[in-house]
Scaffold this active site. Structure first.
Site, PDB file in Angstrom:
ATOM      1  N   GLY A 217      52.216   1.731 -63.500  1.00  0.00           N
ATOM      2  CA  GLY A 217      52.222   0.292 -63.745  1.00  0.00           C
ATOM      3  C   GLY A 217      50.849  -0.266 -64.027  1.00  0.00           C
ATOM      4  O   GLY A 217      50.545  -1.412 -63.675  1.00  0.00           O
ATOM      5  N   SER A 307      51.843   7.716 -65.529  1.00  0.00           N
ATOM      6  CA  SER A 307      51.009   6.647 -66.064  1.00  0.00           C
ATOM      7  C   SER A 307      49.826   6.405 -65.128  1.00  0.00           C
ATOM      8  O   SER A 307      49.084   7.322 -64.828  1.00  0.00           O
ATOM      9  CB  SER A 307      51.853   5.390 -66.283  1.00  0.00           C
ATOM     10  OG  SER A 307      51.131   4.408 -66.980  1.00  0.00           O
TER      11      SER A 307
END
Length: 610
Positions: A217, A307
């Site tokens: 995120g 990520s």
């Protein structure tokens, strides 16, 4: 005759207009994903308006206009109230989950867990692993009584997300509109938000392997309660899966020299800017200290993330604070192990410059004044805090240097990327001005230097002539994601590690090969997706294959197992990578020439910086 024509026009035009309005309202309320009561009220209003307008069709003009004005203002009011609610999120996927007879006794207190629906898994959610004051290191947290483990803990404080914008992104990913009026409330949030969740097999066996997962995120959003990383499937395969929350954004990665001095005075650790990373380290220590309480083997912990979570994994592999706290690592779609990191990492100077801007933004002259700003206001800062930094404590060397010196922490590495990683980031940047053959060189020069841009254009000449838009996106996928994993793989391999590298290529009707598209396959959660239209039997077969690879790696440090296509160890910088898609097996790495061009550019940048 004139009156008859007016009536005829009314009975043709009005139903058409009403239908257009109805379509817009249905479209809006579906995308806004708010409480259904407001949708019902709006439909009721629409029917009432239709009837009133019919009754007023022969009335004076101002009376007819009044009905429109009333409808418009009432609709605006209803839409303003149609906000997706924030609620505590249940960790159970069936009603009235059955509680486990005996609470789990941890070092810090007791937590009451529950069974999954078929009683094959025990779940303990929302366990607070630490407490933390703003911009200070986390500390141990204990509690009295028994915690209710049926609910996830609140998300770490993060900006409010727009359900409407999220739905539009989904529409782009899906290539169309798939209505779904099922309301999906946002998970509640709080500034601390230092919770973890445990899924364990319902067995008396001990010394089970542990998978410790760090969500992504951009270090600014996300949650360990996301359905894509639910741990039930992994637990059914004999793995204890743990997901965590950690401080995000301005609360997790704000840096200031006064905070560094404050930390030195209070703890002896001169640190700032890596509070979220310190949370992750603390959570790992917590898992080590409590592993025997929930049947886990602290000597067989695999850390994983995607990520920004994967960037965090490479940081955990690089920090001396995590030495001997885990065994192996899985990194998906980001890495800090490259000579010059393209994202999620910044210099101390850059971090301090941002902090001064934030102080001015909130009209504060000191850190203590900024500490008094309410979290709900502070989180809306217009300056990004989405990067770790070399602070001298959490990170004593750049991760690339750590690997170069052979001081990384993991013993085996599984890592890789998706083939369309950058689309989600590049496309919005040029939404109103798509990349084409005429502007691609200038746009490459904006990121690289002229020499690099010209070399890339020469290398991709044929591809640019055919499809400059997608070629541009591919180049940035390589720069931001593929090359960092190529570098990580080579650095780890050079240090004698077993390395397994993949390329995810499975298209589907949703995220597919975009950034984060592989998560739902790797952790076995296709069945929890509300996008079932996007998947077919081939997707479920790939999910089974990938889940088994991940499970095997967590258990043994090797993804291979009976009935699976052989996944060869990565053995050189020109070696093949494992394709995970409609085809599962080794393929040639087609980006080798582009790696060399970009790597030469990075070397020039470093020389200029020095």
């Amino acid at each position: 005759m004139e009156k008859k024509n007016k009536h005829l026009f009314f009975w043709i035009a009005f139903p058409i207009g009403w239908t257009i309005i109805l379509t817009f309202i249905i479209f809006y309320f579906d995308l806004a994903n708010g409480p259904l009561i407001w949708f019902i009220l709006e439909l009721t209003l629409l029917v009432a308006f239709f009837l009133i307008r019919v009754l007023f069709r022969d009335k004076k003009k101002w009376m007819r206009l009044l009905t429109w004005v009333g409808f418009v203002f009432t609709t605006i009011a209803i839409m303003s109230f149609n906000q997706t609610p924030y609620r505590k999120k249940s960790a159970a996927y069936y009603k009235n989950p059955e509680l486990i007879a005996e609470p789990l006794q941890l070092n810090q207190g007791k937590v009451q867990g529950f069974y999954n629906e078929d009683k094959s898994v025990q779940v303990y959610a929302g366990i607070p692993y630490a407490q933390a004051e703003r911009w200070k290191e986390p500390k141990e947290y204990t509690w009295e009584g028994t915690l209710d483990g049926r609910y996830f803990g609140a998300r770490s404080m993060q900006p409010k997300s727009s359900s409407l914008m999220n739905s539009l992104v989904d529409m782009y990913s899906e290539g169309g509109w798939h209505p779904n009026f099922k309301m999906q409330p946002h998970q509640d949030r709080e500034e601390g938000g230092l919770y973890l969740n445990i899924w364990k097999p319902n067995t008396a066996d001990t010394n089970l392997p542990i998978l410790f997962y760090v969500h992504g995120g951009s270090l600014t959003t996300g949650s360990g309660a996301d359905d894509n990383i639910n741990g039930e499937t992994m637990a059914k395969h004999g793995v204890i899966m743990i997901t965590i929350q950690y401080r995000l954004g301005i609360f997790g990665y704000f840096a200031h020299p006064d905070l560094k001095q404050e930390a030195l005075n209070e703890t002896g650790h001169a640190t700032t800017g890596n509070y979220g990373l310190l949370d992750q380290v603390f959570a790992l220590k917590w898992v080590n200290d409590n592993a025997d309480k929930f049947g886990g083997d602290k000597n067989n912990i695999t850390i994983a993330g995607e990520s920004a979570g994967s960037s965090s994994i490479s940081a955990l592999c690089s920090t001396p604070l995590a030495k001997n706290l885990f065994k192996n690592a899985i990194g998906e779609s980001s890495s800090l192990v490259i000579r010059k990191v393209p994202h999620t990492y910044r210099t101390e100077k850059e971090a301090y410059e941002t902090s001064e801007k934030i102080l001015k933004e909130f009209k504060c002259s000191t850190i203590n004044e900024l500490r008094k700003i309410k979290a709900e206001k502070l989180v809306e800062t217009s300056y990004s805090n989405s990067a770790m930094m070399l602070d001298g404590y959490a990170l004593t060397k750049d991760p690339y240097q750590v690997y170069k010196d052979g001081e990384n922490n993991e013993q085996a590495l599984l890592n890789g990327y998706n083939v369309k990683e950058a689309d989600a980031f590049v496309v919005p940047m040029y939404l109103l001005s798509p990349t084409n053959k005429k502007n691609i060189t200038d746009r490459l020069i904006n990121t690289f230097d002229k020499e690099c841009a010209n070399q890339i254009c020469a290398l991709y000449k044929d591809e640019i002539d055919k499809d400059a838009f997608n070629t541009f996106n591919e180049i940035f996928t390589v720069y931001w994601f593929v090359l960092p994993h190529h570098s990580w793989s080579n650095m780890a391999r050079a240090n004698g590690l077993d390395v397994y590298r993949y390329q995810f290529t499975k298209e589907n009707g949703y995220y597919g090969t975009y950034h984060s598209g592989e998560i739902v396959y790797a952790y076995g959660n296709l069945h929890l997706s509300d996008k079932q239209f996007a998947y077919d039997k081939n997707d479920y077969q790939l999910e089974k294959t990938m889940t088994n690879y991940w499970v095997n790696f967590v258990k043994t440090g090797n993804p291979n197992g009976e009935g699976l296509p052989a996944w060869n160890k990565y053995s050189s910088d020109t070696d093949k990578v494992m394709e995970l898609g409609s085809h599962v097996g080794p393929i040639e790495d087609k980006y080798l020439a582009l790696y060399d061009i970009i790597d030469a550019f990075l070397l020039r940048q470093i020389e200029q910086d020095n």
